[in-house]
Design an enzyme around this catalytic site. Sequence first.
Site, PDB file in Angstrom:
ATOM      1  N   THR A  51      26.169  23.907  17.432  1.00 56.41           N
ATOM      2  CA  THR A  51      27.604  24.205  17.443  1.00 56.41           C
ATOM      3  C   THR A  51      27.872  25.117  18.637  1.00 56.41           C
ATOM      4  O   THR A  51      27.588  26.320  18.614  1.00 56.41           O
ATOM      5  CB  THR A  51      28.012  24.904  16.123  1.00 56.41           C
ATOM      6  OG1 THR A  51      27.476  24.152  15.029  1.00 56.41           O
ATOM      7  CG2 THR A  51      29.513  25.028  15.995  1.00 56.41           C
TER       8      THR A  51
ATOM      9  N   LEU B 128      10.568  31.467  15.854  1.00 55.83           N
ATOM     10  CA  LEU B 128      10.750  32.581  14.908  1.00 55.83           C
ATOM     11  C   LEU B 128      10.201  32.230  13.521  1.00 55.83           C
ATOM     12  O   LEU B 128      10.001  33.099  12.680  1.00 55.83           O
ATOM     13  CB  LEU B 128      12.237  32.925  14.800  1.00 55.83           C
ATOM     14  CG  LEU B 128      12.753  34.068  15.674  1.00 55.83           C
ATOM     15  CD1 LEU B 128      12.302  33.964  17.105  1.00 55.83           C
ATOM     16  CD2 LEU B 128      14.249  34.173  15.594  1.00 55.83           C
TER      17      LEU B 128
ATOM     18  N   GLY C 183      19.733  28.131  19.388  1.00 57.02           N
ATOM     19  CA  GLY C 183      20.288  28.608  18.123  1.00 57.02           C
ATOM     20  C   GLY C 183      21.207  29.789  18.362  1.00 57.02           C
ATOM     21  O   GLY C 183      21.091  30.497  19.376  1.00 57.02           O
ATOM     22  N   ALA C 184      22.138  29.996  17.435  1.00 57.68           N
ATOM     23  CA  ALA C 184      23.102  31.090  17.584  1.00 57.68           C
ATOM     24  C   ALA C 184      23.455  31.682  16.217  1.00 57.68           C
ATOM     25  O   ALA C 184      24.565  32.169  16.009  1.00 57.68           O
ATOM     26  CB  ALA C 184      24.348  30.588  18.303  1.00 57.68           C
TER      27      ALA C 184
ATOM     28  N   ASP D 130      15.338  43.753  13.575  1.00 54.52           N
ATOM     29  CA  ASP D 130      14.838  42.380  13.784  1.00 54.52           C
ATOM     30  C   ASP D 130      14.632  42.073  15.278  1.00 54.52           C
ATOM     31  O   ASP D 130      13.604  41.541  15.672  1.00 54.52           O
ATOM     32  CB  ASP D 130      15.820  41.348  13.202  1.00 54.52           C
ATOM     33  CG  ASP D 130      15.722  41.243  11.691  1.00 54.52           C
ATOM     34  OD1 ASP D 130      14.643  41.511  11.140  1.00 54.52           O
ATOM     35  OD2 ASP D 130      16.734  40.875  11.060  1.00 54.52           O
TER      36      ASP D 130
ATOM     37  N   GLY E 281      22.128  34.229  12.730  1.00 45.28           N
ATOM     38  CA  GLY E 281      21.851  35.661  12.574  1.00 45.28           C
ATOM     39  C   GLY E 281      20.619  36.107  13.348  1.00 45.28           C
ATOM     40  O   GLY E 281      20.643  37.151  14.020  1.00 45.28           O
ATOM     41  N   ALA E 282      19.551  35.336  13.279  1.00 43.20           N
ATOM     42  CA  ALA E 282      18.320  35.729  13.984  1.00 43.20           C
ATOM     43  C   ALA E 282      18.541  35.705  15.490  1.00 43.20           C
ATOM     44  O   ALA E 282      18.080  36.591  16.212  1.00 43.20           O
ATOM     45  CB  ALA E 282      17.185  34.787  13.586  1.00 43.20           C
TER      46      ALA E 282
ATOM     47  N   LYS F 210      22.516  40.881   4.527  1.00 43.69           N
ATOM     48  CA  LYS F 210      22.455  41.667   5.768  1.00 43.69           C
ATOM     49  C   LYS F 210      23.827  42.017   6.349  1.00 43.69           C
ATOM     50  O   LYS F 210      23.955  43.011   7.056  1.00 43.69           O
ATOM     51  CB  LYS F 210      21.643  40.910   6.838  1.00 43.69           C
ATOM     52  CG  LYS F 210      20.136  40.914   6.579  1.00 43.69           C
ATOM     53  CD  LYS F 210      19.414  40.236   7.735  1.00 43.69           C
ATOM     54  CE  LYS F 210      17.922  40.196   7.513  1.00 43.69           C
ATOM     55  NZ  LYS F 210      17.205  39.629   8.655  1.00 43.69           N
TER      56      LYS F 210
ATOM     57  N   GLY G 120       6.389  33.285  14.381  1.00 45.55           N
ATOM     58  CA  GLY G 120       7.298  34.336  13.930  1.00 45.55           C
ATOM     59  C   GLY G 120       6.643  35.486  13.186  1.00 45.55           C
ATOM     60  O   GLY G 120       7.348  36.417  12.771  1.00 45.55           O
TER      61      GLY G 120
ATOM     62  N   LYS H 284      29.606  28.634  18.603  1.00 46.42           N
ATOM     63  CA  LYS H 284      28.881  29.794  18.054  1.00 46.42           C
ATOM     64  C   LYS H 284      28.034  30.449  19.142  1.00 46.42           C
ATOM     65  O   LYS H 284      27.850  31.662  19.151  1.00 46.42           O
ATOM     66  CB  LYS H 284      27.988  29.353  16.892  1.00 46.42           C
ATOM     67  CG  LYS H 284      28.742  29.103  15.619  1.00 46.42           C
ATOM     68  CD  LYS H 284      27.783  29.147  14.448  1.00 46.42           C
ATOM     69  CE  LYS H 284      28.310  28.352  13.288  1.00 46.42           C
ATOM     70  NZ  LYS H 284      27.265  28.021  12.318  1.00 46.42           N
TER      71      LYS H 284
HETATM   72  P1  NAP Z   1      21.267  31.032  10.292  1.00 48.04           P
HETATM   73  O1  NAP Z   1      22.072  32.250  10.555  1.00 48.04           O
HETATM   74  O2  NAP Z   1      21.630  30.150   9.157  1.00 48.04           O
HETATM   75  O3  NAP Z   1      21.278  30.152  11.660  1.00 48.04           O
HETATM   76  C1  NAP Z   1      20.678  28.886  11.697  1.00 48.04           C
HETATM   77  C2  NAP Z   1      20.665  28.353  13.126  1.00 48.04           C
HETATM   78  O4  NAP Z   1      19.927  27.125  13.114  1.00 48.04           O
HETATM   79  C3  NAP Z   1      22.051  28.020  13.692  1.00 48.04           C
HETATM   80  O5  NAP Z   1      22.046  28.207  15.088  1.00 48.04           O
HETATM   81  C4  NAP Z   1      22.176  26.527  13.340  1.00 48.04           C
HETATM   82  O6  NAP Z   1      23.055  25.820  14.186  1.00 48.04           O
HETATM   83  C5  NAP Z   1      20.765  26.068  13.617  1.00 48.04           C
HETATM   84  N1  NAP Z   1      20.429  24.832  12.910  1.00 48.04           N
HETATM   85  C6  NAP Z   1      20.242  24.677  11.575  1.00 48.04           C
HETATM   86  N2  NAP Z   1      19.946  23.381  11.306  1.00 48.04           N
HETATM   87  C7  NAP Z   1      19.955  22.732  12.482  1.00 48.04           C
HETATM   88  C8  NAP Z   1      19.716  21.389  12.871  1.00 48.04           C
HETATM   89  N3  NAP Z   1      19.408  20.450  11.985  1.00 48.04           N
HETATM   90  N4  NAP Z   1      19.793  21.053  14.192  1.00 48.04           N
HETATM   91  C9  NAP Z   1      20.103  22.000  15.105  1.00 48.04           C
HETATM   92  N5  NAP Z   1      20.330  23.298  14.809  1.00 48.04           N
HETATM   93  C10 NAP Z   1      20.260  23.647  13.519  1.00 48.04           C
HETATM   94  O7  NAP Z   1      19.724  31.393  10.060  1.00 48.04           O
HETATM   95  P2  NAP Z   1      18.919  32.651  10.666  1.00 48.04           P
HETATM   96  O8  NAP Z   1      18.963  33.768   9.707  1.00 48.04           O
HETATM   97  O9  NAP Z   1      19.376  32.862  12.051  1.00 48.04           O
HETATM   98  O10 NAP Z   1      17.399  32.093  10.619  1.00 48.04           O
HETATM   99  C11 NAP Z   1      16.980  31.102  11.523  1.00 48.04           C
HETATM  100  C12 NAP Z   1      15.457  30.951  11.471  1.00 48.04           C
HETATM  101  O11 NAP Z   1      14.832  32.161  11.906  1.00 48.04           O
HETATM  102  C13 NAP Z   1      14.909  30.661  10.078  1.00 48.04           C
HETATM  103  O12 NAP Z   1      13.891  29.687  10.190  1.00 48.04           O
HETATM  104  C14 NAP Z   1      14.310  31.988   9.650  1.00 48.04           C
HETATM  105  O13 NAP Z   1      13.217  31.835   8.761  1.00 48.04           O
HETATM  106  C15 NAP Z   1      13.832  32.538  10.977  1.00 48.04           C
HETATM  107  N6  NAP Z   1      13.732  34.006  10.962  1.00 48.04           N
HETATM  108  C16 NAP Z   1      12.518  34.562  11.173  1.00 48.04           C
HETATM  109  C17 NAP Z   1      12.395  35.943  11.151  1.00 48.04           C
HETATM  110  C18 NAP Z   1      11.038  36.580  11.380  1.00 48.04           C
HETATM  111  O14 NAP Z   1      10.872  37.754  11.034  1.00 48.04           O
HETATM  112  N7  NAP Z   1      10.099  35.868  11.949  1.00 48.04           N
HETATM  113  C19 NAP Z   1      13.514  36.759  10.919  1.00 48.04           C
HETATM  114  C20 NAP Z   1      14.761  36.145  10.730  1.00 48.04           C
HETATM  115  C21 NAP Z   1      14.850  34.754  10.736  1.00 48.04           C
HETATM  116  P3  NAP Z   1      24.637  25.714  13.839  1.00 48.04           P
HETATM  117  O15 NAP Z   1      25.235  26.998  14.328  1.00 48.04           O
HETATM  118  O16 NAP Z   1      25.082  24.539  14.605  1.00 48.04           O
HETATM  119  O17 NAP Z   1      24.754  25.537  12.355  1.00 48.04           O
END
Ligand code: NAP
Length: 280
Positions: free
Chosen positions: A155, A221, A129-130, A104, A132-133, A68, A244, A158
Site C-alpha cells: 500500500t 525481521l 513494508g510500512a 524496537d 509498525g515494525a 503498543k 529477526g 502507507k
Molecule cells: P503490521 O503493522 O501489521 O504491518 C504489516 C506489513 O506487512 C505492512 O507493510 C503490510 O502491507 C505488509 N504485508 C502484509 N501482508 C502482505 C502481503 N501479502 N504482501 C505484501 N505486503 C504485506 O505488522 P508489524 O507489527 O509491522 O510486523 C511485521 C513483521 O515484523 C511481522 O512478521 C513481525 O513478526 C515482525 N516483527 C519482528 C520483530 C522482532 O523483534 N524481530 C518485532 C516486531 C515485528 P500493507 O500496508 O499493504 O498492508
Amino acid sequence: MRAEKLFGLLGYPIGHSLSPVMQNDQFSNQGLPFFYHAFNVPTENLKEAVEGFKALGISGFNVTVPHKIEVMKYLDEVDEEAQIIGAVNTVVNQNDKWIGYNTDGRGYVESLLNKTGDTLKDSNILVIGAGGAARAVVTALSFEGVRHLAITNRTYSKAESLKERVPHHSNISVLTTEEAEKETPAYDIIINTTSVGMSPETDKTPWRTDNLKENCLCSDLIYNPLKTKWLAEAESNGADTLNGVGMFVGQGAFAFYKWTGVWPDLNRMNDVVMQHLGGK
Ligand code: NAP
C-alpha cells in the site's frame, strides 16, 4: 528469594512470548533480585492493567501486540523517538510516572551493526513494508544517519505517510514495487519488515533475490521460522543474511538497560532465545 522489583509484559495473546525467560535469566545472571512476568490482557482491560501496575508499584513493563499504540493514552510521558514511531514497547516507572519508550528500532539497529561491524553511513538501504515494525526500523535508521533509505510497500500511501513521520527525511525516498524491484541491484542492505514468510505461511517470499548487489545483506525481521524462505533464497544467490532474533534480543536489551541502568550480556540473551526457538 524475594523479588525486590517486578517487571511485566502486557499483550494479548501472550503465551508465546520469550521475553520472560530472556529477562529473568538476565536478572539472575546480573545478580539482580528482580522478576518479570507476562500478563495476558485483552484491550478492554488495558487501562485498568496500567493503573493496576502503578498501584502495585511495578517498576516497568514491556508492551506487545495489540497494545503498543493504545497504551500511549495511559502514560504520563512518551519520549521523542516513540512519539515519531507512534508506538511504545517499553515503560519505565520514574518517580511514580509512567514514561514510554520504543526500543524496537534501536534493538534492530544494534543487531544490524553487530552484523555489519561498521557504521551505516555509507549504506544504501531498501525497507520493504510500512507497518509498525517498519516505523520503528526507519525511525532508528534515520537517527543513525544512513546515506540513502528507500521504502516500498504494497500500500504505497502507507510508505508515504511513514516517510512524513520522520523529521529529517531528505535522504528517504518512497518507491512503487516496480521501481524498487528495478533498483534492487543498487542496495547494500534489504530489510523485510512485512509479515510475508512468517509461520504458518512459510512458503511465501516478500522480494526477489535474483538481482541482488554483490555482498548484499538481506535482513528479515521474522524469527519464526529462523530462516525464512526469502533468506534461504538470498543465501543461495550469494547474499549475507540476518534474521529477526537479533532485533528481538536488542529491544529486550535496551528495555533491560532502561529499567536497571546495567547493559545486559547480549550473547547470553541471544543464546537463551535461540535455545527456546530450537536453534543453535
Ligand atoms: P503490521 O503493522 O501489521 O504491518 C504489516 C506489513 O506487512 C505492512 O507493510 C503490510 O502491507 C505488509 N504485508 C502484509 N501482508 C502482505 C502481503 N501479502 N504482501 C505484501 N505486503 C504485506 O505488522 P508489524 O507489527 O509491522 O510486523 C511485521 C513483521 O515484523 C511481522 O512478521 C513481525 O513478526 C515482525 N516483527 C519482528 C520483530 C522482532 O523483534 N524481530 C518485532 C516486531 C515485528 P500493507 O500496508 O499493504 O498492508
